[in-house]
Design a protein around this motif. Structure first.
Motif, PDB file in Angstrom:
ATOM      1  N   THR A  59       0.952  -1.074   0.178  1.00 53.89           N
ATOM      2  CA  THR A  59      -0.012   0.037   0.006  1.00 53.89           C
ATOM      3  C   THR A  59       0.826   1.378  -0.113  1.00 53.89           C
ATOM      4  O   THR A  59       0.555   2.114  -0.825  1.00 53.89           O
ATOM      5  CB  THR A  59      -1.040   0.089   1.187  1.00 53.89           C
ATOM      6  OG1 THR A  59      -1.875  -1.006   1.321  1.00 53.89           O
ATOM      7  CG2 THR A  59      -1.603   1.462   1.313  1.00 53.89           C
ATOM      8  N   ARG A  63       1.110   3.832  -3.258  1.00 57.32           N
ATOM      9  CA  ARG A  63       0.147   4.663  -2.931  1.00 57.32           C
ATOM     10  C   ARG A  63      -0.197   5.653  -4.237  1.00 57.32           C
ATOM     11  O   ARG A  63      -1.266   5.963  -4.169  1.00 57.32           O
ATOM     12  CB  ARG A  63       0.740   5.495  -1.477  1.00 57.32           C
ATOM     13  CG  ARG A  63       1.921   6.519  -1.709  1.00 57.32           C
ATOM     14  CD  ARG A  63       2.439   6.822  -0.521  1.00 57.32           C
ATOM     15  NE  ARG A  63       3.603   7.638  -0.521  1.00 57.32           N
ATOM     16  CZ  ARG A  63       4.961   7.159  -0.856  1.00 57.32           C
ATOM     17  NH1 ARG A  63       4.720   5.813  -0.910  1.00 57.32           N
ATOM     18  NH2 ARG A  63       5.943   8.014  -0.714  1.00 57.32           N
ATOM     19  N   HIS A  65      -0.820   5.037  -7.024  1.00 56.06           N
ATOM     20  CA  HIS A  65      -1.698   4.407  -8.017  1.00 56.06           C
ATOM     21  C   HIS A  65      -3.201   4.080  -7.399  1.00 56.06           C
ATOM     22  O   HIS A  65      -4.070   3.816  -8.561  1.00 56.06           O
ATOM     23  CB  HIS A  65      -1.087   3.084  -8.557  1.00 56.06           C
ATOM     24  CG  HIS A  65       0.343   3.378  -9.280  1.00 56.06           C
ATOM     25  ND1 HIS A  65       0.329   4.136 -10.541  1.00 56.06           N
ATOM     26  CD2 HIS A  65       1.559   2.814  -9.052  1.00 56.06           C
ATOM     27  CE1 HIS A  65       1.585   3.989 -10.868  1.00 56.06           C
ATOM     28  NE2 HIS A  65       2.258   3.273 -10.172  1.00 56.06           N
ATOM     29  N   ILE A  66      -3.216   4.319  -6.352  1.00 59.32           N
ATOM     30  CA  ILE A  66      -4.423   4.160  -5.665  1.00 59.32           C
ATOM     31  C   ILE A  66      -5.528   5.101  -6.199  1.00 59.32           C
ATOM     32  O   ILE A  66      -5.486   6.139  -6.130  1.00 59.32           O
ATOM     33  CB  ILE A  66      -4.532   4.380  -4.071  1.00 59.32           C
ATOM     34  CG1 ILE A  66      -3.387   3.241  -3.582  1.00 59.32           C
ATOM     35  CG2 ILE A  66      -5.689   4.118  -3.529  1.00 59.32           C
ATOM     36  CD1 ILE A  66      -3.109   3.332  -1.888  1.00 59.32           C
ATOM     37  N   ASP A  67      -6.724   4.550  -6.561  1.00 63.58           N
ATOM     38  CA  ASP A  67      -7.624   5.173  -7.032  1.00 63.58           C
ATOM     39  C   ASP A  67      -8.763   5.703  -5.814  1.00 63.58           C
ATOM     40  O   ASP A  67      -9.676   5.013  -5.401  1.00 63.58           O
ATOM     41  CB  ASP A  67      -8.758   4.548  -8.046  1.00 63.58           C
ATOM     42  CG  ASP A  67      -9.800   5.466  -8.672  1.00 63.58           C
ATOM     43  OD1 ASP A  67     -10.251   6.189  -8.043  1.00 63.58           O
ATOM     44  OD2 ASP A  67      -9.847   5.259  -9.884  1.00 63.58           O
ATOM     45  N   GLY A  68      -8.351   6.717  -5.040  1.00 62.26           N
ATOM     46  CA  GLY A  68      -9.011   7.185  -3.949  1.00 62.26           C
ATOM     47  C   GLY A  68     -10.480   7.568  -4.012  1.00 62.26           C
ATOM     48  O   GLY A  68     -11.279   7.175  -3.237  1.00 62.26           O
ATOM     49  N   LEU A  70     -12.755   6.012  -6.028  1.00 69.34           N
ATOM     50  CA  LEU A  70     -13.495   4.844  -6.396  1.00 69.34           C
ATOM     51  C   LEU A  70     -13.422   4.048  -5.088  1.00 69.34           C
ATOM     52  O   LEU A  70     -14.452   3.364  -4.597  1.00 69.34           O
ATOM     53  CB  LEU A  70     -12.765   3.880  -7.416  1.00 69.34           C
ATOM     54  CG  LEU A  70     -13.179   2.622  -7.701  1.00 69.34           C
ATOM     55  CD1 LEU A  70     -14.611   2.603  -8.307  1.00 69.34           C
ATOM     56  CD2 LEU A  70     -12.409   1.726  -8.408  1.00 69.34           C
ATOM     57  N   LEU A  71     -12.234   4.070  -4.189  1.00 70.87           N
ATOM     58  CA  LEU A  71     -12.105   3.371  -3.197  1.00 70.87           C
ATOM     59  C   LEU A  71     -13.042   4.103  -1.966  1.00 70.87           C
ATOM     60  O   LEU A  71     -13.629   3.177  -1.306  1.00 70.87           O
ATOM     61  CB  LEU A  71     -10.533   3.614  -2.523  1.00 70.87           C
ATOM     62  CG  LEU A  71     -10.329   2.897  -1.371  1.00 70.87           C
ATOM     63  CD1 LEU A  71     -10.232   1.501  -1.341  1.00 70.87           C
ATOM     64  CD2 LEU A  71      -8.841   3.586  -0.845  1.00 70.87           C
ATOM     65  N   LEU A 161     -10.192   0.494 -14.650  1.00 68.92           N
ATOM     66  CA  LEU A 161      -8.808   0.631 -14.188  1.00 68.92           C
ATOM     67  C   LEU A 161      -7.801   0.054 -14.961  1.00 68.92           C
ATOM     68  O   LEU A 161      -7.959  -1.243 -15.279  1.00 68.92           O
ATOM     69  CB  LEU A 161      -8.897   0.111 -12.717  1.00 68.92           C
ATOM     70  CG  LEU A 161      -9.956   0.876 -11.847  1.00 68.92           C
ATOM     71  CD1 LEU A 161     -10.077   0.100 -10.388  1.00 68.92           C
ATOM     72  CD2 LEU A 161      -9.402   2.154 -11.359  1.00 68.92           C
ATOM     73  N   ARG A 165      -3.357   0.719 -11.153  1.00 70.62           N
ATOM     74  CA  ARG A 165      -4.559   1.328 -10.399  1.00 70.62           C
ATOM     75  C   ARG A 165      -5.131   0.035  -9.901  1.00 70.62           C
ATOM     76  O   ARG A 165      -5.790   0.292  -8.509  1.00 70.62           O
ATOM     77  CB  ARG A 165      -5.234   2.392 -11.117  1.00 70.62           C
ATOM     78  CG  ARG A 165      -4.623   3.653 -11.345  1.00 70.62           C
ATOM     79  CD  ARG A 165      -5.389   4.629 -11.631  1.00 70.62           C
ATOM     80  NE  ARG A 165      -6.236   4.344 -12.877  1.00 70.62           N
ATOM     81  CZ  ARG A 165      -7.718   4.659 -13.267  1.00 70.62           C
ATOM     82  NH1 ARG A 165      -8.110   5.577 -12.389  1.00 70.62           N
ATOM     83  NH2 ARG A 165      -8.352   4.420 -14.400  1.00 70.62           N
ATOM     84  N   THR A 169      -5.237  -0.277  -5.685  1.00 74.79           N
ATOM     85  CA  THR A 169      -6.387  -0.121  -5.068  1.00 74.79           C
ATOM     86  C   THR A 169      -7.081  -1.358  -4.482  1.00 74.79           C
ATOM     87  O   THR A 169      -7.675  -1.065  -3.413  1.00 74.79           O
ATOM     88  CB  THR A 169      -7.780   0.466  -6.225  1.00 74.79           C
ATOM     89  OG1 THR A 169      -7.332   1.597  -6.854  1.00 74.79           O
ATOM     90  CG2 THR A 169      -9.088   0.702  -5.367  1.00 74.79           C
ATOM     91  N   VAL A 173      -7.676  -2.071  -0.024  1.00 74.34           N
ATOM     92  CA  VAL A 173      -8.635  -2.393   0.617  1.00 74.34           C
ATOM     93  C   VAL A 173      -8.414  -3.784   1.384  1.00 74.34           C
ATOM     94  O   VAL A 173      -9.061  -3.819   2.748  1.00 74.34           O
ATOM     95  CB  VAL A 173      -9.769  -3.006  -0.529  1.00 74.34           C
ATOM     96  CG1 VAL A 173     -11.010  -4.013  -0.066  1.00 74.34           C
ATOM     97  CG2 VAL A 173     -10.285  -2.059  -1.557  1.00 74.34           C
TER      98      VAL A 173
END
Length: 250
Positions: A59, A63, A65-68, A70-71, A161, A165, A169, A173
């Motif tokens: 993570t 970090r 690349h995280i789709d905030g 959508l998350l 995605l 990503r 993501t 989770v």
């Protein structure tokens, strides 16, 4: 350490390599295969804490690349509610018959998607209520079996995605939800009984991360999707075999 524990270590290494590569699959694969040798309840107490060690590192590393959006707007609210509900329902719905039905669902979904990719058929966009419902069910299966990945992948199948990503993501989770499950398992006293196994298998995590990172960068987007559904199919087969075996022996 007996042969069974060594074989479980091989399963865990393969499972964590798969998750480092795709963003999911470590617990469902390790439980599906490991259940041929050990009780699922014991496996959960070992694999869930191990998973947060790996996903915590990944993570932070991925970090950016995280789709905030959508998350936070779609995945976490419904996964969190479902996970708490599934953990609460575990004493009532955690039987092998339900695991078998879950395995059949995984095989149906992975087989359908592999067939679709083979025919190059476009994914139909699903309504928002459908995605929310499937993601909530994913949370319930995560609370029941610590295996919400298959249904979450199903619920996100129509999203656009890219593989970076998608992986990042999903990893955050599992880090969040498995941290919650670890606290709940500690409160039940189940992890304290398995601390020696956690220590024994901990060195497999960096090796699995290294292997998974290499494979992730070597596989293109199209093959990445195929690998996801192949891993799901393998997990479904393993879970089905474990469930049938336990039902037969009951």
């Amino acid at each position: 350490m007996s042969l069974a524990y060594i074989v479980l270590g091989v399963f865990i290494l393969f499972a964590y390599t798969a998750e480092a590569m795709t963003g999911f699959g470590s617990i469902v694969i390790a439980i599906s295969l490991g259940a041929l040798l050990f009780p699922i309840e014991w496996l959960q107490a070992v694999l869930v804490p191990l998973n947060i060690c790996m996903t915590g590192f990944l993570t932070w590393r991925h970090r950016r690349h995280i789709d905030g959006r959508l998350l936070l707007r779609l995945i976490m609210p419904f996964m969190l509610v479902g996970t708490l509900a599934g953990f609460w329902l575990q004493p009532y719905l955690g039987g092998d018959g339900l695991k078998l039905a879950f395995a059949v669902l995984i095989l149906w979904f992975s087989g359908r998607e592999l067939w679709r990719l083979r025919g190059n058929t476009a994914i139909r966009v699903k309504p928002l209520w459908w995605s929310r419902g499937v993601i909530t069910l994913a949370g319930i299966t995560h609370g029941l079996f610590a295996s919400g990945g298959p249904l979450l992948v199903y619920g996100l199948a129509a999203t656009a995605l890219d593989k970076a990503r998608f992986r990042a993501t999903l990893i955050v989770v599992w880090f969040s939800l498995n941290s919650l499950l670890t606290v709940l398992l500690l409160m039940q006293g189940r992890i304290q009984q398995s601390w020696w196994a956690l220590a024994a298998y901990l060195p497999l995590i960096p090796l699995g991360i290294w292997l998974g990172e290499r494979f992730h960068h070597q596989v293109d987007e199209a093959r990445f999707r195929v690998w996801i559904y192949r891993i799901l199919a393998l997990a479904g087969c393993g879970l089905m075999l474990a469930s049938v075996r336990r039902l037969w022996m009951a």
